[in-house]
Scaffold this active site. Structure first.
Site, short mmCIF file in Angstrom:
data_model
loop_
_atom_site.label_atom_id
_atom_site.label_comp_id
_atom_site.label_asym_id
_atom_site.label_seq_id
_atom_site.Cartn_x
_atom_site.Cartn_y
_atom_site.Cartn_z
N GLN A 55 -7.56 -5.05 9.79
CA GLN A 55 -6.45 -4.65 10.66
C GLN A 55 -6.82 -3.49 11.59
OE1 GLN A 55 -2.27 -4.96 9.10
NE2 GLN A 55 -3.30 -4.99 7.13
N LYS A 76 0.82 -1.22 0.00
CA LYS A 76 0.00 0.00 0.00
C LYS A 76 0.85 1.27 0.00
CE LYS A 76 -0.78 0.12 5.01
NZ LYS A 76 -0.01 1.31 5.34
N THR A 77 2.02 1.24 0.68
CA THR A 77 2.86 2.45 0.73
C THR A 77 3.35 2.80 -0.67
OG1 THR A 77 3.55 1.77 2.93
CG2 THR A 77 4.78 3.56 1.94
N ARG A 116 2.34 -10.90 10.31
CA ARG A 116 3.69 -10.29 10.48
C ARG A 116 4.76 -11.27 9.99
NH1 ARG A 116 2.12 -6.05 9.74
NH2 ARG A 116 0.19 -7.18 9.44
N ASP A 155 -3.72 7.35 4.76
CA ASP A 155 -3.27 5.97 4.99
C ASP A 155 -3.93 5.44 6.26
OD1 ASP A 155 -1.85 3.66 4.73
OD2 ASP A 155 0.05 4.47 5.48
N GLU A 156 -4.00 4.10 6.41
CA GLU A 156 -4.54 3.45 7.61
C GLU A 156 -5.92 4.00 7.98
OE1 GLU A 156 -3.04 0.93 8.55
OE2 GLU A 156 -0.87 1.16 8.50
#
Length: 672
Positions: free
Chosen positions: A247, A29-30, A606, A216-217
């Site tokens: 998330q 996504k970044t 993770r 973002d997020e």
């Protein structure tokens, strides 16, 4: 663009209307956000100064800015805003403070300052147990601010007498903040939202400034942050938000995954692009994550997939007790490191609560395994830095009572608590700050002559230093401040050793250098900061992040599941897979298992190569040994992808073989 997959390319190129990018864990996504900024500037010709990208941590903002800097011409990107929500809020308040009735150089109260003020108000209101209750009151007021609830509304909607009492404290708390020319952390979002509601012309100005917004997020936004975004984009609907409902793990601080659904209602033309290709984990890890999270209800369906190999089975390890659990984790790390030639930094151990790390730390120390505990003491929480920051805060805002009270007697000026209490009573009766009260003639009838003389000498010195700070080069003035007060000598008197005193003084000089760098960075540009701005930014940085030294040495990473979000590791252990730990007891009682399951999903995703889940069959509680119930999340994992260990009698032969292999690896490692 060539490096992006088809879905990522679609998300980058779409700029015809509002866009929601549902980005699964590890889906890049970044890259999408940074390349979209480049696309907006380079291809669509939107100047950088009219684009803002918002995220939740300084670290994420820094990383995003660096990545944009590598792919966009610097001249075209000039003025681009890449910041946290709170930093944007700070800039809005700083630019528009007259509309809100604040003076320049307002203070930002951190959690400790706010707590001290609340405690004072509660004690004055006759609450005998203010110390025990203050955390609860602070959290309640914070949640009300994040939900855009005013003191009057909080009072009228109070569910019981307790909430009514907190609503009254909330009103007083806000009044005192205003009197001290101060805002708290939640105000950094709340005040801009209120400002934009009350002053449409100011909102129009900021809409003109920010013509395209990226967030973002997005699943971590609360009501207040959602409203701020909506206000800024309502006219053009030129925005891209990136988020993952699976998330969303911060409900306890007001985050609402429902904000993703709300977008569709507020912007009916919203386009949705799903990023489901994961670039991080093996097939088994992703299948397990998908299977667990499928037990939660979903508005948006998505399933992660990967081109990576199927990978090793996920190990579920039953241990006799919590002691055996930490022993097993430590020996497994040593075993895998030696047999496979790995580094300690390839391993991470995740857990639900910080208390679980204590026993593990002791085991790792016993085996001489180096580790790094995330969430250690931050740079800004060191007492010498708190002293220095309070002096700086007082210089830019003498009405900052919290800063005044911290430093008025550091180093000692023989100003006793009785004198400060007399001054506080007088300041309250006049409804002015402690500093302002000192210049009142009336103070002489309330404060003893000797005490008032000492206080006024201190105030006089602050005034003169303040004058010099704004009329001369500020850095030498700040350095002189620490010489004037003989702070280094004071540290030597109050440190365990001369070495410790020197280290603490070095921290002060590091802080001064940071201010110098901030002033130098923007020189001659539109981003040039004054000394007030630089100190305000530092105060915000203090509150936004636990500044940890960049530590890339070879150590096992220990961190909570919450703290692990956004990170990845080759080999992951998740400890304490038991009912009442994960999922947590309070979540079970409140019926909030969905968020705990999302936490489990975050933990699983993770891991890049291997994942091991451990639990203790019995655990000590209040000195009594209690049988545990394995976590329900273990039963939700796909049977074909997991391997259970430790359920029956231990296979002695298998253990002996494993021991011999480890010993052989150790001998090879030592070159024997």
């Amino acid at each position: 663009m060539n490096k992006l997959n088809p879905r990522q390319r679609e998300a980058v190129r779409y700029a015809d209307g509002p866009l929601l990018v549902l980005a699964g864990a590890g889906s890049g996504k970044t890259s999408v956000i940074t390349r979209k900024i480049a696309h907006l500037i380079e291809e669509l010709g939107i100047p950088g100064r009219h684009i803002a990208a918002l995220t939740f941590t300084n670290k994420a903002a820094r990383e995003m800015k660096e990545r944009v800097g590598k792919i966009v011409d610097r001249g075209k990107a000039r003025g681009l805003i890449v910041s946290t929500f709170h930093n944007l809020g700070l800039n809005i308040i700083r630019d528009e403070h007259p509309h809100m009735g604040y003076h320049p150089g307002f203070s930002i109260f951190d959690a400790e300052d706010a707590k001290a003020l609340l405690q004072d108000l509660m004690m004055r209101g006759g609450s005998a147990e203010a110390g025990d209750e203050v955390n609860d009151v602070q959290m309640t007021i914070s949640s009300w601010k994040n939900a855009l609830r005013s003191p009057a509304e909080a009072y009228s909607k109070a569910a019981d007498e307790r909430e009514q009492r907190i609503a009254i404290i909330y009103k007083q708390y806000n009044e005192y903040l205003k009197a001290y020319n101060a805002v708290d952390f939640d105000d950094l979002i709340l005040l801009p939202v209120q400002l934009f509601r009350d002053f449409p012309d100011v909102l129009a100005k900021w809409r003109k400034k920010i013509r395209y917004l990226l967030v973002d997020e997005y699943q971590d936004t609360n009501v207040c942050q959602y409203e701020l975004v909506k206000q800024l984009v309502a006219e053009r609907a030129a925005f891209t938000v990136v988020g993952d409902d699976d998330q969303s793990i911060y409900a306890w601080r007001g985050a609402r995954p429902e904000n993703l659904v709300q977008l569709k209602e507020d912007f009916p033309s919203l386009k949705i692009v799903k990023l489901e290709q994961n670039y991080r984990s093996t097939g088994r890890i992703l299948r397990s994550a998908n299977t667990v999270i499928a037990n939660n209800p979903h508005v948006f369906e998505k399933a992660l997939w990967s081109d990576h190999t199927i990978g090793e089975e996920i190990r579920i390890i039953r241990c006799r007790s919590e002691d055996a659990e930490t022993e097993r984790v430590a020996t497994e790390i040593l075993d895998q490191k030696l047999k496979n030639g790995l580094n300690f930094q390839d391993f991470a151990v995740l857990y639900r609560g910080n208390h679980q790390a204590r026993l593990l730390e002791m085991k790792l120390q016993a085996y001489q395994i180096p580790y790094r505990l995330s969430g250690g003491q931050s740079f800004f929480s060191k007492s010498e830095i708190k002293d220095a920051m309070s002096y700086l805060r007082l210089l830019i805002n003498p009405d900052d009572n919290a800063a005044f009270l911290r430093v008025v007697n550091v180093p000692r000026r023989e100003i006793g608590p009785r004198t400060l209490e007399q001054l506080s009573h007088y300041a309250r009766s006049r409804n002015v700050s402690l500093f302002k009260a000192l210049s009142d003639m009336g103070a002489e009838t309330h404060v003893t002559e000797k005490g008032l003389d000492r206080l006024r000498r201190f105030a006089n010195w602050v005034d003169k230093t303040c004058e010099r700070l704004f009329s001369e080069d500020p850095i030498p003035v700040i350095k002189q401040l620490f010489t004037d007060i003989e702070y280094e000598e004071w540290l030597h008197q109050h440190s365990g050793s001369p070495k410790q005193a020197e280290r603490r003084m070095e921290n002060i000089w590091y802080l001064v250098e940071s201010i110098q760098r901030m002033l130098d960075d923007g020189k001659g540009t539109a981003d040039e900061l004054g000394i007030e701005d630089a100190i305000a930014k530092l105060i915000l940085r203090d509150m936004m992040e636990q500044r940890e030294e960049e530590d890339d040495s070879d150590k096992v990473q220990l961190l909570t599941l919450h703290a692990s979000k956004g990170l990845e590791f080759p080999h992951v252990f998740i400890m304490g897979l038991e009912e009442e730990i994960l999922p947590h007891r309070s979540s079970i009682e409140e019926g909030n298992i969905e968020e705990e399951r999302r936490l489990m999903y975050v933990g699983i995703t993770r891991a890049r190569e291997t994942l091991s889940l451990t639990y203790a069959a019995s655990r000590k509680q209040y000195g009594e040994k209690l049988e545990t119930i394995p976590s329900r999340f273990l039963d939700e994992l796909p049977e074909e992808d997991v391997k259970w260990e430790g359920l029956g009698d231990q296979d002695k032969e298998a253990n002996q073989k494993k021991g011999k292999a480890t010993l052989s690896a150790l001998i090879g490692d030592l070159g024997l």
